[in-house]
Design a protein around this motif. Structure first.
Motif, PDB file in Angstrom:
ATOM      1  N   ILE A  21      11.088  -8.132  -9.672  1.00 17.09           N
ATOM      2  CA  ILE A  21      11.624  -7.241 -10.706  1.00 17.09           C
ATOM      3  C   ILE A  21      10.923  -7.521 -12.032  1.00 17.09           C
ATOM      4  CG2 ILE A  21      13.692  -6.762 -12.082  1.00 17.09           C
ATOM      5  CD1 ILE A  21      15.300  -7.217  -9.473  1.00 17.09           C
ATOM      6  N   THR A  64      13.441  -2.008 -10.002  1.00 18.10           N
ATOM      7  CA  THR A  64      14.106  -2.239  -8.716  1.00 18.10           C
ATOM      8  C   THR A  64      13.220  -3.089  -7.807  1.00 18.10           C
ATOM      9  OG1 THR A  64      13.220  -0.159  -7.878  1.00 18.10           O
ATOM     10  CG2 THR A  64      15.413  -0.077  -8.843  1.00 18.10           C
ATOM     11  N   ASN A 107       7.472  -2.104  -5.353  1.00 19.21           N
ATOM     12  CA  ASN A 107       7.460  -1.456  -4.037  1.00 19.21           C
ATOM     13  C   ASN A 107       6.005  -1.244  -3.620  1.00 19.21           C
ATOM     14  OD1 ASN A 107       7.639   0.130  -1.821  1.00 19.21           O
ATOM     15  ND2 ASN A 107       8.686   1.849  -2.830  1.00 19.21           N
TER      16      ASN A 107
END
Lengths: 72, 253, 371
Positions: free
Chosen positions: B144, B150, B153
């Protein structure tokens, strides 16, 4: 002949990161309850006379605030 | 390396200025180790450094050697210009992960590919520290940051770039090593790597690159002590700590 | 602008790009960093051959950004350093140019302009006037801009550029175009030893026998940046007071004043003669330094009572035009003849524009809109 060392901590350079404390094999360092001018709790020596001069704390200190001096 | 019985003095190549880095920051540690190396090799007076844009932008306040600014990411090109103009000087760049592996990736790769006889010190702490902890090219999957709220990714943000491995595909580099500032052992290993890198340049051997996995307690959002654990466990799992290139020859894991 | 103590001997047929390269070499350029782009490639190729021959530094960089950063580094180290490119590449170099302006570093940058915006064309253009003279990068700065119109001037001005750069610790740009760069002409080469560089105590050469020093453009201390910017401005005022250069042709009695730079000025010189053969009292003022710009010279000329109107000729849509208007400040009408498509105007093109201008009533000397 046994060598003697003095741990000289520059209180004003210390930022209280505590990285020096766990590396001392004899547990001679601890956090002070007092603060330096910048408001950091600083590291200080306890039982300073027992220092073996391994310089682990000095090596660890990011600020080069710890010097280990030979005491003749 | 100083023998334990000789004590420890603050390196002469550091100025008296208080460093602006946060408590427990890896930059402070590497500055100190770098200054020790300049002292031990007695090269301070013939060294010209190049500071990055990032947390270490003020590096010129902390070293008693000449230091130039560089635009963000351009340190390797600036160092190239200095070294080509003054081949007998010791030239190093000191760069963070955003500077070296994102905006300056081109300059980094091509300086290495030309085998510029400079020393590049790469501080990998997985974040853009100065600007507030944004995602860096080296940010771990799931980590993070301010711009990966979040978690990173990989599907849309890519995976952390391994710079040592990438540079090791080139033929010209002479010395490439990754070390981790994960505790006392890491400090010793980092010092040794820096010493080897500068010795490489002093002896006129070629390009040297040291990647330092480095703690950023502020943006890791943990204590300096726990930051070392993050470096030694999480980071080292993604970025293997080892020598990649020794005397111009790839070293296999 | 001081001319080097020139002793010209050899006269050779050279391309403008090569003449500039040879000028740099003879000016004592120690480091050249380039990147291929048309129409300046001959310059880079010339340096690739001739710099290493002399034991000097040549690098084909990985990008224009890297090339200008290498110039930055070489200049930091006190060397005479140069790069060259063409319009799109010069856009990329603006980062480094701004940093060098901020760090007060001397350097020479040659822009052999091509069409734009974007990839534009590879044909000659003067579309980068704004970029060069108004501060192409970020921040409050200027660089010196010289506009050559021949291969000879490519040679001479490149040499001058190194002298000015060192004297004022400032980047200097040669704003050429594809026509000047690619054209072959006889060039008299400068044959003397390189003009000496002034001492550079600020250069980073290692802190031997002196305190360590640094070069930076970052000023975070209270009011430090303000002070720094005022220092830069003081330098710019000094340059403006000393280095403005312009050339006049037949301006003594002229009624119709052409203002043009670079290639367009060269074409306009011929136009002046053709116009005068037809009884049109034409004259030409040609700014040679585009920054600093000869505002006062233009103003003085425009205020003369016999001057009926000005015609600005450029290979763009009207860039120097704005500086001319600022200078003239309504003292005479200012019209424009522009060629923005990579086409170099002929003398006939410009002459027709001038004849058109003379047919307009300008007694009131009212400012006319740009064509």
């Amino acid at each position: 002949m046994k060598k003697h060392f003095r741990v000289a901590i520059d209180r004003e350079r210390c930022k209280g990161c505590e990285l020096c404390i766990p590396v001392c094999p004899l547990h001679l360092l601890a956090m002070s309850t007092t603060m330096n001018r910048k408001g950091y709790h600083v590291s200080e020596t306890v039982r300073a006379a027992e220092c073996l001069g391994c310089i682990k704390c000095a090596r660890m200190c990011p600020e080069a605030a710890i010097e280990i001096l030979n005491v003749p | 390396m100083k023998t334990p019985t000789s004590g420890y003095q603050r390196p002469a190549s550091l100025t008296d200025a208080a460093m602006h880095y946060c408590a427990g920051c890896g930059h402070s540690s590497v500055h100190k180790l770098l200054a020790e190396v300049l002292d031990e090799l007695e090269i301070r007076e013939r060294t010209v450094g190049v500071a990055p844009v990032g947390c270490a932008v003020f590096a010129y306040f902390y070293f008693k050697c000449d230091i130039s600014e560089a635009a963000h990411g351009r340190a390797a090109a600036v160092a190239t210009g200095i070294k080509r103009a003054l081949p007998d000087r010791i030239v190093f760049s000191y760069q963070g992960d955003g500077d070296l592996a994102a905006i300056g990736l081109t300059e980094t790769v091509h300086a290495a590919n030309r085998g510029e006889p400079i020393t590049v010190i790469f501080i990998n702490n997985t974040v853009y520290g100065m600007t507030g902890g944004q995602m860096a090219p080296t940010t771990l999957a799931g980590q993070i940051t301010a711009t990966s709220p979040t978690g990173r990714n990989p599907a849309t943000m890519g995976c952390p770039i391994r710079m040592c491995e990438l540079l090791n595909t080139l033929e010209q580099p002479y010395y490439i090593e990754r070390v981790a500032l994960d505790g006392h052992g890491g400090m010793v290993a980092t010092k040794k790597a820096l010493l080897t890198a500068f010795q490489t340049q002093v002896s006129g051997k070629g390009y040297s690159f040291v990647e330092v996995l480095s703690p950023c307690p502020t943006h890791f959002r943990c204590s300096p002590q726990d930051s070392l654990k993050f470096v030694g466990q999480k980071m080292a799992a993604q970025f293997p700590v080892r020598i990649f290139r020794k005397e111009g020859v790839p070293v296999h894991a | 602008m001081k001319k080097p103590e020139a002793a010209f001997f050899s006269r050779v047929l050279m391309m403008g790009n090569e003449a500039a390269a040879e000028g740099a070499i003879r000016a004592g350029c120690q480091c050249y960093f380039g990147y291929p782009i048309t129409p300046q490639n001959e310059l880079t190729a010339y340096m690739a051959k001739h710099m290493p021959e002399r034991g000097r530094v040549f690098i084909q960089a990985e990008s224009e950004v890297a090339a200008i950063s290498m110039v930055f580094g070489a200049s930091v180290a006190g060397a005479r350093a140069m790069t060259s490119s063409s319009s799109p590449g010069i856009s990329l170099k603006q980062e480094g140019i701004s940093y060098m302006a901020g760090c007060q570093l001397p350097a020479v940058i040659i822009n052999v302009q091509r069409g734009g915006p974007g990839l534009g064309s590879i044909d000659p253009s003067q579309g980068d006037y704004f970029q060069a003279t108004k501060g192409g990068g970020h921040g409050d700065y200027h660089i010196i801009v010289l506009a050559p119109a021949s291969a000879q001037e490519m040679h001479d001005m490149t040499m001058q550029a190194f002298i000015l750069a060192d004297q004022y610790r400032i980047p200097v740009m040669i704003l050429a175009d594809g026509r000047v760069g690619q054209m072959m002409e006889p060039v008299r080469l400068y044959e003397d030893s390189p003009p000496p560089a002034p001492p550079k105590p600020w250069a980073l050469t290692g802190a031997k026998g002196r305190p360590p020093q640094y070069i930076r453009s970052l000023f975070m201390e209270e009011r430090a940046l303000e002070k720094h910017n005022y220092e830069l401005q003081a330098c710019y005022r000094q340059i403006t007071a000393t280095e403005i250069k312009a050339e006049e042709t037949e301006t003594g009695d002229c009624e119709w004043l052409i203002a043009a730079w670079g290639t367009c000025a060269r074409i306009s010189k011929g136009v002046v003669q053709k116009a005068r053969a037809q009884g049109i009292k034409a004259g030409l003022v040609r700014p040679i330094t585009l920054w600093p710009f000869p505002h006062e010279r233009l103003a003085r000329l425009a205020r003369r009572s016999q001057v009926k109107a000005l015609l600005v000729v450029e290979m763009n849509c009207g860039q120097m035009l704005e500086d001319v208007r600022l200078a003239v400040n309504g003292a005479a009408p200012v019209r424009f003849s522009g060629y923005p498509g990579g086409r170099v105007p002929t003398e006939t093109d410009v002459l027709n524009a001038l004849i058109e201008l003379t047919k307009t009533n300008h007694h009131g000397k009212v400012e006319q809109p740009a064509v």
